[in-house]
Design an enzyme around this catalytic site. Structure first.
Site, PDB file in Angstrom:
ATOM      1  N   SER A  60       0.851  -1.194   0.000  1.00 31.79           N
ATOM      2  CA  SER A  60       0.000   0.000   0.000  1.00 31.79           C
ATOM      3  C   SER A  60       0.885   1.241   0.000  1.00 31.79           C
ATOM      4  O   SER A  60       1.974   1.231   0.597  1.00 31.79           O
ATOM      5  CB  SER A  60      -0.881   0.011   1.249  1.00 31.79           C
ATOM      6  OG  SER A  60      -1.464   1.290   1.422  1.00 31.79           O
ATOM      7  N   TYR A  69      -2.420   0.021  10.115  1.00 30.66           N
ATOM      8  CA  TYR A  69      -2.389  -0.375   8.701  1.00 30.66           C
ATOM      9  C   TYR A  69      -1.108   0.132   8.035  1.00 30.66           C
ATOM     10  O   TYR A  69      -0.424  -0.619   7.334  1.00 30.66           O
ATOM     11  CB  TYR A  69      -3.628   0.173   7.986  1.00 30.66           C
ATOM     12  CG  TYR A  69      -3.745  -0.276   6.544  1.00 30.66           C
ATOM     13  CD1 TYR A  69      -4.235  -1.541   6.226  1.00 30.66           C
ATOM     14  CD2 TYR A  69      -3.349   0.554   5.497  1.00 30.66           C
ATOM     15  CE1 TYR A  69      -4.335  -1.963   4.906  1.00 30.66           C
ATOM     16  CE2 TYR A  69      -3.447   0.145   4.167  1.00 30.66           C
ATOM     17  CZ  TYR A  69      -3.945  -1.113   3.882  1.00 30.66           C
ATOM     18  OH  TYR A  69      -4.037  -1.530   2.570  1.00 30.66           O
TER      19      TYR A  69
HETATM   20  N1  LIG Z   1      -8.693  -1.620  -1.946  1.00 25.64           N
HETATM   21  C1  LIG Z   1      -7.714  -0.739  -1.814  1.00 25.64           C
HETATM   22  O1  LIG Z   1      -7.916   0.478  -1.973  1.00 25.64           O
HETATM   23  C2  LIG Z   1      -6.324  -1.188  -1.479  1.00 25.64           C
HETATM   24  C3  LIG Z   1      -5.298  -0.256  -1.564  1.00 25.64           C
HETATM   25  C4  LIG Z   1      -4.004  -0.645  -1.234  1.00 25.64           C
HETATM   26  C5  LIG Z   1      -3.756  -1.953  -0.860  1.00 25.64           C
HETATM   27  N2  LIG Z   1      -4.776  -2.841  -0.796  1.00 25.64           N
HETATM   28  C6  LIG Z   1      -4.460  -4.210  -0.372  1.00 25.64           C
HETATM   29  O2  LIG Z   1      -4.987  -5.140  -1.299  1.00 25.64           O
HETATM   30  C7  LIG Z   1      -5.205  -6.394  -0.643  1.00 25.64           C
HETATM   31  C8  LIG Z   1      -6.595  -6.912  -1.017  1.00 25.64           C
HETATM   32  O3  LIG Z   1      -7.568  -6.040  -0.474  1.00 25.64           O
HETATM   33  P1  LIG Z   1      -8.966  -5.711  -1.180  1.00 25.64           P
HETATM   34  O4  LIG Z   1      -9.018  -4.241  -1.351  1.00 25.64           O
HETATM   35  O5  LIG Z   1      -9.163  -6.601  -2.338  1.00 25.64           O
HETATM   36  O6  LIG Z   1      -9.955  -6.042   0.046  1.00 25.64           O
HETATM   37  P2  LIG Z   1     -11.182  -7.076   0.188  1.00 25.64           P
HETATM   38  O7  LIG Z   1     -12.120  -6.920  -0.945  1.00 25.64           O
HETATM   39  O8  LIG Z   1     -11.670  -6.865   1.578  1.00 25.64           O
HETATM   40  O9  LIG Z   1     -10.488  -8.502   0.043  1.00 25.64           O
HETATM   41  C9  LIG Z   1      -9.598  -8.975   1.018  1.00 25.64           C
HETATM   42  C10 LIG Z   1      -9.585 -10.478   0.973  1.00 25.64           C
HETATM   43  O10 LIG Z   1      -8.641 -10.950   1.976  1.00 25.64           O
HETATM   44  C11 LIG Z   1      -9.303 -11.905   2.794  1.00 25.64           C
HETATM   45  N3  LIG Z   1      -8.752 -11.907   4.144  1.00 25.64           N
HETATM   46  C12 LIG Z   1      -8.758 -10.907   5.049  1.00 25.64           C
HETATM   47  N4  LIG Z   1      -8.190 -11.302   6.188  1.00 25.64           N
HETATM   48  C13 LIG Z   1      -7.835 -12.598   6.013  1.00 25.64           C
HETATM   49  C14 LIG Z   1      -7.237 -13.574   6.838  1.00 25.64           C
HETATM   50  N5  LIG Z   1      -6.863 -13.303   8.102  1.00 25.64           N
HETATM   51  N6  LIG Z   1      -7.014 -14.807   6.324  1.00 25.64           N
HETATM   52  C15 LIG Z   1      -7.383 -15.105   5.068  1.00 25.64           C
HETATM   53  N7  LIG Z   1      -7.970 -14.231   4.231  1.00 25.64           N
HETATM   54  C16 LIG Z   1      -8.201 -12.984   4.706  1.00 25.64           C
HETATM   55  C17 LIG Z   1     -10.760 -11.461   2.803  1.00 25.64           C
HETATM   56  O11 LIG Z   1     -11.588 -12.520   3.224  1.00 25.64           O
HETATM   57  P3  LIG Z   1     -12.925 -12.228   4.095  1.00 25.64           P
HETATM   58  O12 LIG Z   1     -13.698 -11.196   3.339  1.00 25.64           O
HETATM   59  O13 LIG Z   1     -13.571 -13.544   4.135  1.00 25.64           O
HETATM   60  O14 LIG Z   1     -12.443 -11.724   5.414  1.00 25.64           O
HETATM   61  C18 LIG Z   1     -10.954 -11.068   1.344  1.00 25.64           C
HETATM   62  O15 LIG Z   1     -11.202 -12.183   0.543  1.00 25.64           O
HETATM   63  C19 LIG Z   1      -5.028  -6.113   0.860  1.00 25.64           C
HETATM   64  O16 LIG Z   1      -3.759  -6.568   1.281  1.00 25.64           O
HETATM   65  C20 LIG Z   1      -5.092  -4.607   0.950  1.00 25.64           C
HETATM   66  O17 LIG Z   1      -4.391  -4.096   2.064  1.00 25.64           O
HETATM   67  C21 LIG Z   1      -6.055  -2.501  -1.099  1.00 25.64           C
END
Ligand SMILES: NC(=O)c1ccc[n+]([C@@H]2O[C@H](COP(=O)([O-])OP(=O)(O)OC[C@H]3O[C@@H](n4cnc5c(N)ncnc54)[C@H](OP(=O)(O)O)[C@@H]3O)[C@@H](O)[C@H]2O)c1
Length: 242
Positions: A141, A154
């Site tokens: 991030s 975070y």
């Molecule tokens: N979206 C953004 O703006 C953004 C920006 C920068 C970085 N990121 C990074 O991108 C990555 C993906 O995030 P996303 O935006 O796609 O969010 P998301 O839609 O909430 O997806 C996150 C996924 O990770 C799973 N997860 C969370 N905690 C977990 C655990 N302890 N064990 C196994 N699985 C787990 C969730 O499962 P459940 O839903 O079942 O908990 C979900 O399937 C993250 O690392 C996030 O920090 C996102």
């Protein structure tokens, strides 16, 4: 014909991880899917199979090392190889200062985003090293490079992830494993819901608000890099100075 590649993706149930899984399957890669919510896996598997690829899945928590170890072994047993590892599972923080925030939330964020990343890599690495040139991609991030006060856990978890990326790259160079970080910038996913940090709180000037699909070309770019290609680098889709 060259052996079919296999990718393991954590947090594959929703958002960016799900889109990566679908995109890789679309390119003829078999996928190993790990996430917390079983119903997400149950809806994803048929979509993967529709593209003609094989999938194996596990409902697990990345903060539980033994679960990851068991899954990595299962994946290797089924496919005989693991080529690509996407360290993607992550949660947001809470909108609170260190003074007012909760110690439990701090632990949950670090356990998931940082220790979970270490556990994931540690569990899968013995199988990645069996390949001629594997790749690890960690979803970092911008807040891990330039943090945000009031979103400390975070930011710190992702800062740790970035250092982990660089050190792993050094350690794994002798195994021809490249290790790079993707910074997606703001992407519309579920992460806001769990974090208490609204999407708009992370905006800086004229950011590009993405859908998970917008992240895929960068994933494809990294997978297309040669064995002698980049490692220990951060690739960002942000539109701000990190
Ligand atoms: N979206 C953004 O703006 C953004 C920006 C920068 C970085 N990121 C990074 O991108 C990555 C993906 O995030 P996303 O935006 O796609 O969010 P998301 O839609 O909430 O997806 C996150 C996924 O990770 C799973 N997860 C969370 N905690 C977990 C655990 N302890 N064990 C196994 N699985 C787990 C969730 O499962 P459940 O839903 O079942 O908990 C979900 O399937 C993250 O690392 C996030 O920090 C996102």
């Amino acid at each position: 014909m060259a052996n079919k590649k296999v990718a393991l993706i954590t947090g594959a149930g929703k958002g960016i991880g799900r889109e990566i899984a679908l995109a890789l399957a679309g390119e003829g890669i078999d996928v190993a899917l790990a996430t917390r919510t079983d119903s997400d896996l149950q809806s994803l598997i048929p979509e993967i199979e529709k593209s003609g690829q094989k999938a194996i899945d596990a409902q697990l928590d990345v903060s539980a090392y033994e679960e990851l170890e068991r899954f990595a072994q299962e994946v290797y047993k089924k496919f005989g190889r693991i080529d690509y590892l996407f360290v993607n599972a992550g949660i947001g923080g809470e909108k609170a200062s260190v003074l007012n925030g909760s110690a439990e939330k701090w632990k949950e964020v670090i356990d998931t985003n940082l220790t979970g990343a270490y556990y994931t890599v540690k569990a899968v690495l013995p199988f990645l090293t069996l390949n001629a040139h594997a790749k690890i991609i960690l979803i970092g991030s911008g807040l891990g490079h330039r943090g945000q006060a009031g979103n400390t856990a975070y930011s710190v978890s992702k800062a740790g992830l970035w250092m982990f990326t660089r050190l792993l790259a050094q350690e794994l160079a002798e195994h021809n494993i490249s290790v790079n970080e993707i910074i997606p910038g703001p992407v519309k996913t579920n992460i806001d819901k769990n974090s208490g940090i609204a999407f708009s709180d992370n905006l800086f000037n004229s950011e590009w608000i993405k859908t998970p699909t917008d992240v895929i070309p960068l994933v494809q770019f990294l997978l297309a890099q040669p064995e002698t290609g980049p490692t220990g680098q951060s690739f960002s889709l942000a539109r701000r100075d990190l």
